[in-house]
Write a protein that holds these residues in place. Structure first.
Motif, PDB file in Angstrom:
ATOM      1  N   SER A 186       0.817  -1.214   0.000  1.00  0.00           N
ATOM      2  CA  SER A 186       0.000   0.000   0.000  1.00  0.00           C
ATOM      3  C   SER A 186       0.846   1.258   0.000  1.00  0.00           C
ATOM      4  N   HIS A 187       1.743   1.386   0.973  1.00  0.00           N
ATOM      5  CA  HIS A 187       2.481   2.636   1.134  1.00  0.00           C
ATOM      6  C   HIS A 187       3.532   2.827   0.040  1.00  0.00           C
ATOM      7  N   LEU A 188       4.306   1.786  -0.253  1.00  0.00           N
ATOM      8  CA  LEU A 188       5.308   1.887  -1.317  1.00  0.00           C
ATOM      9  C   LEU A 188       4.671   2.227  -2.676  1.00  0.00           C
ATOM     10  N   PRO A 189       3.570   1.569  -3.074  1.00  0.00           N
ATOM     11  CA  PRO A 189       2.936   1.948  -4.348  1.00  0.00           C
ATOM     12  C   PRO A 189       2.557   3.421  -4.428  1.00  0.00           C
ATOM     13  N   HIS A 190       2.151   4.016  -3.298  1.00  0.00           N
ATOM     14  CA  HIS A 190       1.814   5.438  -3.318  1.00  0.00           C
ATOM     15  C   HIS A 190       3.053   6.293  -3.550  1.00  0.00           C
TER      16      HIS A 190
END
Length: 365
Positions: A186-190
């Motif tokens: 979730s966080h890395l893709p953002h």
């Protein structure tokens, strides 16, 4: 345990959707809320979701059996200290943040472990605010629960049962395990999506050629860059160590891909894309290539016998063929529990119009 009186601190997309869901399933529940803007509270009061129409002081939450902290991660932590002298002994505090370590550590420091169970409903979209909240956002969505070390087994069972009754699929994780998993998916893709958008913005020409022709793969993988900057600022600051480790790992993968391209290693370039495709194809409903137009939409669906069959029958009886259909359990960046893919644009448009005529709520992007 009875969750008759429920409080919300923060009433945006997630908090508002949980409140609307509770009102739909448990209409006798008493719900109160405070938020960053008085207009949000008034809007929730006027649509009969909550009982108060003005902003509330923290002392107003003293009678609550359950309190949802629905602000950005940093703000939720701030509210814990204010709530400690206010809540009753058996009140459950929970949050909806996508980072858990910081709030659990503050819970431990304040001695609130018996009262706190972390929560992360994996649903939502790039849209924000109470105006976009729906009473079906939790339907068949994963809802991760992170109990504290001192959460009793009975309390955990009752809370899990309650969250499940709202239509969600519960999953129990240690809070550190949760943060590593969500940082990865979730966080890395953002961070990647926002980095790519910023790169294109910087290298585009004065005529904005890249912006004009942006489509396919670019739009697919950067849509989540439209999410709330405040929320993602909080997430990056709260989950920094996990995220930095993953950014380093991702940077290493990019360097490996760069080396393959530089050396024109055809076999390993093929394997690079093949292994990614195979793994991606094993996740939910696949999309057949980033540049190919996908004729898809999402719609709300109450979990129950025959729900999907009813939709399929409506479409089939109007000679509309479904290419792919499935339930979306992780909907952090999608709206609607049911994903439907059609064969062409014409059938897509007809399907959307038909389902809206039958009072289904339909989402496209």
């Amino acid at each position: 345990m009875n969750f008759d009186t429920i409080g919300f601190i923060g009433l945006g997309l997630i908090g508002g959707s949980i409140a609307k869901t509770i009102k739909r399933i448990y209409p006798a529940s008493t719900m109160i809320a405070t938020a960053g803007h008085a207009s949000t509270v008034l809007e929730a009061y006027e649509d009969h979701t909550i009982q108060n129409k003005d902003l509330l002081d923290i002392s107003a939450f003293s009678d609550c059996d359950l309190i949802f902290l629905c602000c950005p991660v940093g703000k939720n932590i701030e509210y814990l200290q204010a709530l400690k002298p206010v809540i009753k002994e058996r009140c459950i505090l929970t949050d909806v943040g996508s980072v858990k370590s910081d709030i659990h550590e503050e819970v431990i420091r304040l001695g609130l472990e018996k009262n706190f169970i972390g929560g992360h409903p994996m649903t939502g979209s790039e849209k924000t605010g109470y105006k976009n909240a729906t009473p079906y956002l939790l339907e068949n969505a994963y809802y991760i629960l992170t109990p504290s070390a001192r959460t009793s087994e009975d309390t955990m069972k009752e809370f899990e049962k309650y969250i499940s009754s709202l239509g969600a699929l519960t999953m129990i994780l240690d809070y550190k395990e949760h943060d590593h998993a969500t940082a990865s998916i979730s966080h890395l893709p953002h961070v990647i999506a926002s980095s790519l958008v910023n790169l294109i913005a910087e290298i585009d020409n004065e005529d904005e050629t890249m912006k004009t022709i942006a489509a396919g793969g670019f739009k697919d993988i950067t849509r989540i860059a439209s999410s709330s900057p405040v929320m993602w600022q909080n997430i990056c600051l709260s989950n920094a160590s996990q995220l930095i480790e993953l950014i380093d790992a991702f940077t290493e993968r990019l360097q490996q891909a760069k080396a393959l391209i530089q050396t024109k290693d055809a076999d390993n370039i093929y394997r690079f894309f093949e292994t990614a495709k195979d793994y991606r194809d094993s996740i939910h409903i696949t999309k057949s290539g980033s540049l190919k137009k996908i004729h898809e939409f999402y719609c709300d669906l109450i979990d129950g016998a025959g729900g999907i069959a009813t939709i399929a029958t409506i479409l089939a009886s109007n000679h509309l063929s479904i290419k792919n259909i499935g339930i979306v359990h992780n909907r952090e960046f999608e709206q609607g529990v049911l994903h439907i893919e059609m064969y062409d644009k014409k059938s897509l448009e007809e399907s959307i119009a038909l389902l809206k005529k039958h009072h289904y709520t339909v989402y496209t992007h």
